[in-house]
Scaffold this active site. Sequence first.
Site, PDB file in Angstrom:
ATOM      1  N   ALA A 175      26.913   7.817 -48.998  1.00 35.57           N
ATOM      2  CA  ALA A 175      26.278   9.022 -49.520  1.00 35.57           C
ATOM      3  C   ALA A 175      26.998   9.455 -50.785  1.00 35.57           C
ATOM      4  CB  ALA A 175      26.327  10.123 -48.457  1.00 35.57           C
ATOM      5  N   CYS A 187      28.449   8.141 -38.742  1.00 35.90           N
ATOM      6  CA  CYS A 187      28.983   9.151 -39.667  1.00 35.90           C
ATOM      7  C   CYS A 187      29.900  10.123 -38.916  1.00 35.90           C
ATOM      8  CB  CYS A 187      27.852   9.898 -40.356  1.00 35.90           C
ATOM      9  SG  CYS A 187      28.484  11.094 -41.552  1.00 35.90           S
ATOM     10  N   LYS A 239      23.916   1.231 -37.340  1.00 31.44           N
ATOM     11  CA  LYS A 239      25.271   1.145 -37.907  1.00 31.44           C
ATOM     12  C   LYS A 239      26.154   2.094 -37.114  1.00 31.44           C
ATOM     13  CE  LYS A 239      27.936   1.397 -42.171  1.00 31.44           C
ATOM     14  NZ  LYS A 239      28.609   2.707 -42.147  1.00 31.44           N
ATOM     15  N   ASN A 273      32.309  -4.558 -40.594  1.00 37.87           N
ATOM     16  CA  ASN A 273      32.568  -3.581 -41.671  1.00 37.87           C
ATOM     17  C   ASN A 273      33.926  -2.926 -41.462  1.00 37.87           C
ATOM     18  OD1 ASN A 273      31.700  -0.218 -42.190  1.00 37.87           O
ATOM     19  ND2 ASN A 273      31.946  -1.638 -43.875  1.00 37.87           N
ATOM     20  N   GLY A 274      34.583  -2.720 -42.613  1.00 40.31           N
ATOM     21  CA  GLY A 274      35.860  -1.999 -42.617  1.00 40.31           C
ATOM     22  C   GLY A 274      36.956  -2.806 -43.266  1.00 40.31           C
ATOM     23  N   GLY A 311      32.064  -1.454 -48.571  1.00 44.41           N
ATOM     24  CA  GLY A 311      31.877  -0.078 -49.011  1.00 44.41           C
ATOM     25  C   GLY A 311      32.792   0.284 -50.159  1.00 44.41           C
ATOM     26  N   ARG A 312      33.932   0.885 -49.838  1.00 41.30           N
ATOM     27  CA  ARG A 312      34.770   1.462 -50.879  1.00 41.30           C
ATOM     28  C   ARG A 312      35.220   0.464 -51.928  1.00 41.30           C
ATOM     29  NH1 ARG A 312      38.670   3.889 -46.652  1.00 41.30           N
ATOM     30  NH2 ARG A 312      37.928   1.940 -45.736  1.00 41.30           N
TER      31      ARG A 312
HETATM   32  C1  FMN Z   1      31.874   8.303 -49.771  1.00 43.61           C
HETATM   33  C2  FMN Z   1      31.365   7.591 -48.544  1.00 43.61           C
HETATM   34  C3  FMN Z   1      30.085   7.861 -48.097  1.00 43.61           C
HETATM   35  C4  FMN Z   1      29.585   7.214 -46.947  1.00 43.61           C
HETATM   36  N1  FMN Z   1      28.305   7.454 -46.562  1.00 43.61           N
HETATM   37  C5  FMN Z   1      27.785   6.770 -45.504  1.00 43.61           C
HETATM   38  C6  FMN Z   1      26.409   6.913 -45.131  1.00 43.61           C
HETATM   39  O1  FMN Z   1      25.620   7.643 -45.759  1.00 43.61           O
HETATM   40  N2  FMN Z   1      25.977   6.197 -44.052  1.00 43.61           N
HETATM   41  C7  FMN Z   1      26.805   5.369 -43.349  1.00 43.61           C
HETATM   42  O2  FMN Z   1      26.357   4.733 -42.376  1.00 43.61           O
HETATM   43  N3  FMN Z   1      28.096   5.198 -43.693  1.00 43.61           N
HETATM   44  C8  FMN Z   1      28.595   5.859 -44.750  1.00 43.61           C
HETATM   45  N4  FMN Z   1      29.892   5.635 -45.134  1.00 43.61           N
HETATM   46  C9  FMN Z   1      30.688   4.626 -44.433  1.00 43.61           C
HETATM   47  C10 FMN Z   1      30.594   3.253 -45.125  1.00 43.61           C
HETATM   48  O3  FMN Z   1      29.277   2.754 -45.063  1.00 43.61           O
HETATM   49  C11 FMN Z   1      31.560   2.240 -44.454  1.00 43.61           C
HETATM   50  O4  FMN Z   1      31.221   2.148 -43.090  1.00 43.61           O
HETATM   51  C12 FMN Z   1      33.023   2.647 -44.574  1.00 43.61           C
HETATM   52  O5  FMN Z   1      33.331   3.074 -45.880  1.00 43.61           O
HETATM   53  C13 FMN Z   1      33.962   1.498 -44.189  1.00 43.61           C
HETATM   54  O6  FMN Z   1      33.771   0.391 -45.017  1.00 43.61           O
HETATM   55  P1  FMN Z   1      34.804   0.040 -46.230  1.00 43.61           P
HETATM   56  O7  FMN Z   1      36.180  -0.102 -45.611  1.00 43.61           O
HETATM   57  O8  FMN Z   1      34.283  -1.251 -46.809  1.00 43.61           O
HETATM   58  O9  FMN Z   1      34.748   1.191 -47.182  1.00 43.61           O
HETATM   59  C14 FMN Z   1      30.410   6.297 -46.247  1.00 43.61           C
HETATM   60  C15 FMN Z   1      31.701   6.045 -46.710  1.00 43.61           C
HETATM   61  C16 FMN Z   1      32.188   6.667 -47.836  1.00 43.61           C
HETATM   62  C17 FMN Z   1      33.579   6.349 -48.314  1.00 43.61           C
END
Ligand code: FMN
Length: 332
Positions: free
Chosen positions: A27, A110, A149, A212-213, A236-237
Amino acid sequence: MTGAMATVGPSIGGVRLNNPLILAPMAGVTDQAFRVLCKEQGAALLVTEMISDRAFLYENAHTSTIVAFTPAERPIAAQLAGVEPETMAAAAAKLEREVAPDIIDINMGCPAPKIVKNHEGCSLMRDVPLAAAIVRAIASAVSVPVTVKTRKGWSEDQVNAVELAQAVVEAGAAGITVHGRVRGQYYSGVADWNIIRKVREALPSSVPVIGNGDVRDPESALRLMSETGCDAVMIGRAAMGNPWIFSRCLAAWRGEPVPPEATLAERVAMAGRHLDLLIALKGERTAVLEMRRHAPWYIHGFRGAAHVRALLVLATSPAELKATLSDFLHRS
Ligand SMILES: Cc1cc2nc3c(=O)[nH]c(=O)nc-3n(C[C@H](O)[C@H](O)[C@H](O)COP(=O)(O)O)c2cc1C
């Protein structure tokens, strides 16, 4: 898994992915502009930012922007958040009718207080029958595949990703993404990839499991797949200000030489394109406000970036943003 073993990604309920690399929904980050840049670098599946079922049903204008996408972004999943099977199913049917995403994903991960206080997002992990009822209602309301998810669990005392995964698959989910953290961790600490392996082992092989993660680079992407057996990885990040993560991971997965990290000049150029795409989509004013957040990610880690960040967050026009980035490039 490496390119020597697979040449395409998994199929999610009939939606065939070209490779196993998926952009995570974020988001405030993964809007159309950013998704397009990640797609160009090879992401096989994009996911919209999450949308509230009720906001979408009530025609909130902002929500409609969130789910808008272009044909070039396909295949794309639209992510719904909500708690009532009836409104979730109605929103999913409306999504399919009006926006026609390839997949509908349900947010059960979330951790944000404003979401979990409504019993949405990760809170659904505490009510597995309700989570299953939501999937069942959506799956019977739409013809596209439905995915979920989720996380490791609500807390370390309530780790139930396997139970949840089995229940939602039984209810009709065609795939599941597991983020290896509990709710209370938000995004801190280290993701537990063991839980992803356990979910993979517990489900039929026809149902793809997306890990994921903490995927940060090609090495961690391949390791997540080999350590857990997951069918795809969601990033993600590590993609923020870094769409090249997809082309680099893709090369590694194909067994090809991994291109070097993007240079500062490439980063500044990409940030400029990102800004132009944002302007086209949202107008100058919103684009500048949003780019104040994205731009520092593009230059993160370069010497002097912290100082430039302070200038970027004060920029009031596209020209000022671009000039600040290009000054930084020419002084580096
Ligand atoms: C700023 C931000 C916004 C996120 N928004 C959502 C979202 O809208 N829906 C969702 O399922 N996960 C959301 N996540 C979680 C990510 O999809 C992901 O599961 C999480 O960042 C872990 O993955 P990563 O280690 O690759 O970042 C969000 C994460 C971040 C950092």
